[in-house]
Scaffold this motif. Structure first.
Motif, PDB file in Angstrom:
ATOM      1  N   ARG A 113      50.059 -63.713  68.661  1.00  0.00           N
ATOM      2  CA  ARG A 113      49.798 -62.783  70.143  1.00  0.00           C
ATOM      3  C   ARG A 113      49.555 -63.987  71.092  1.00  0.00           C
ATOM      4  N   GLU A 114      49.049 -64.927  70.747  1.00  0.00           N
ATOM      5  CA  GLU A 114      48.485 -65.912  71.726  1.00  0.00           C
ATOM      6  C   GLU A 114      49.431 -66.874  72.102  1.00  0.00           C
ATOM      7  N   SER A 126      50.411 -66.687  76.082  1.00  0.00           N
ATOM      8  CA  SER A 126      49.657 -67.149  76.855  1.00  0.00           C
ATOM      9  C   SER A 126      49.195 -68.636  76.738  1.00  0.00           C
ATOM     10  N   THR A 127      49.461 -69.342  75.585  1.00  0.00           N
ATOM     11  CA  THR A 127      49.057 -70.797  75.505  1.00  0.00           C
ATOM     12  C   THR A 127      50.167 -71.559  76.011  1.00  0.00           C
ATOM     13  N   ALA A 143      52.101 -70.540  78.707  1.00  0.00           N
ATOM     14  CA  ALA A 143      52.091 -70.305  80.007  1.00  0.00           C
ATOM     15  C   ALA A 143      50.859 -71.314  80.658  1.00  0.00           C
ATOM     16  N   GLU A 144      49.839 -71.115  79.848  1.00  0.00           N
ATOM     17  CA  GLU A 144      48.620 -71.921  80.425  1.00  0.00           C
ATOM     18  C   GLU A 144      49.237 -73.605  80.477  1.00  0.00           C
TER      19      GLU A 144
END
Length: 283
Positions: free
Chosen positions: A159-160, A163-164, A166-167
């Motif tokens: 699930r991460e 977002s990872t 994108a960061e």
């Protein structure tokens, strides 16, 4: 299994000395020198995040361990996998630098053999690290990792992933360079496992170059696996083996930057550059 996690194949049995060890008094002196260096690094506090200080401290750790660092550049043909990198960037590149001059940061990707890999690369040019979450819990090392701005990820947490990525893309767009080990775990020699593609998407999204880097360890000029940090081995065991190694050196080879294309072609191009003509470590 997630796009960045991989079950380790190499075990501590793969890590072997290619030469006789150093005498006990020499090993004791190295332990004392390493301890003094780590204490000094910890005492610098937040200043450890300064690139010049961080580079000097990383180099001091290698010196304390008796490890020689050799930096080379790949003089092979262009490795670009697609359009998108302007002429100004091509003319300004430095093959012996980990990062590539330009409007964005650089995604630095390397094979992964040891905990020493991080120290070695930081001694050349400090960049932001992407590390597994467990590193943040290690005594001393975890504290130092947090102070230098390391980004920690849960390699088992699917699930991460969005977002990872994108960061990382945001960091690259802002001009911040990031170092990742796309093999997903440590291997006893350079070829190791397949480069996972997930983190390459950040370079695609940011329009950032990818710098492939090869890390090789030697003893008395002979390829060695003594530095390997493999399987479920403890850090203390690995450190003891490195401290006792004779004439250990590390060669870092920087390759031509890659840009353009999709994450599949970038990952494949980076792996070709890093592994060269070497045979896979394991079938």
């Amino acid at each position: 299994m997630t796009p960045w996690a991989v079950e380790p194949v190499c075990t501590p049995a793969c890590a072997k000395n290619a030469a006789s060890g150093v005498p006990l008094p020499a090993a004791v002196r190295r332990y004392a020198s390493v301890a003094g260096t780590v204490i000094h690094s910890a005492a610098t506090g937040e200043r450890l995040g300064d690139p010049d200080i961080l580079r000097a401290e990383a180099g001091a750790v290698l010196t304390a361990l008796g490890i020689r660092l050799d930096l080379e550049q790949d003089a092979g043909p262009e490795q670009d996998v697609g359009p998108g990198w302007d002429q100004e960037q091509r003319q300004g590149q430095d093959q012996k630098s980990l990062t590539v001059p330009g409007r964005t940061g650089t995604l630095v990707v390397a094979n992964h053999i040891s905990w020493l890999d991080v120290v070695v690369l930081l001694a050349i040019e400090p960049v932001t690290l992407l590390a597994k979450r467990e590193v943040g819990t290690w005594p001393v090392i975890g504290t130092l990792a947090r102070r230098i701005g390391t980004r920690f990820i849960d390699r088992g947490g699917l699930r991460e992933l969005p977002s990872t990525v994108a960061e990382l893309a945001r960091m690259l767009r802002s001009g911040q360079s990031v170092m990742v080990f796309p093999q997903g775990t440590t291997w006893c020699s350079v070829p190791g496992g397949t480069f996972r593609r997930a983190m390459f998407q950040a370079a695609v999204d940011a329009g950032a170059p990818v710098r492939p880097v090869t890390i090789d360890y030697f003893q008395q000029g002979v390829p060695s696996t003594v530095a390997g940090f493999l399987g479920d081995e403890g850090f203390a065991t690995s450190l003891r083996r490195v401290v006792g190694s004779r004439e250990l050196s590390v060669r870092v080879t920087t390759h031509r930057p890659l840009t353009g294309g999709d994450r599949r072609s970038l990952a494949a191009g980076a792996q070709r550059a890093v592994s060269g003509s070497r045979a896979p470590a394991h079938a």
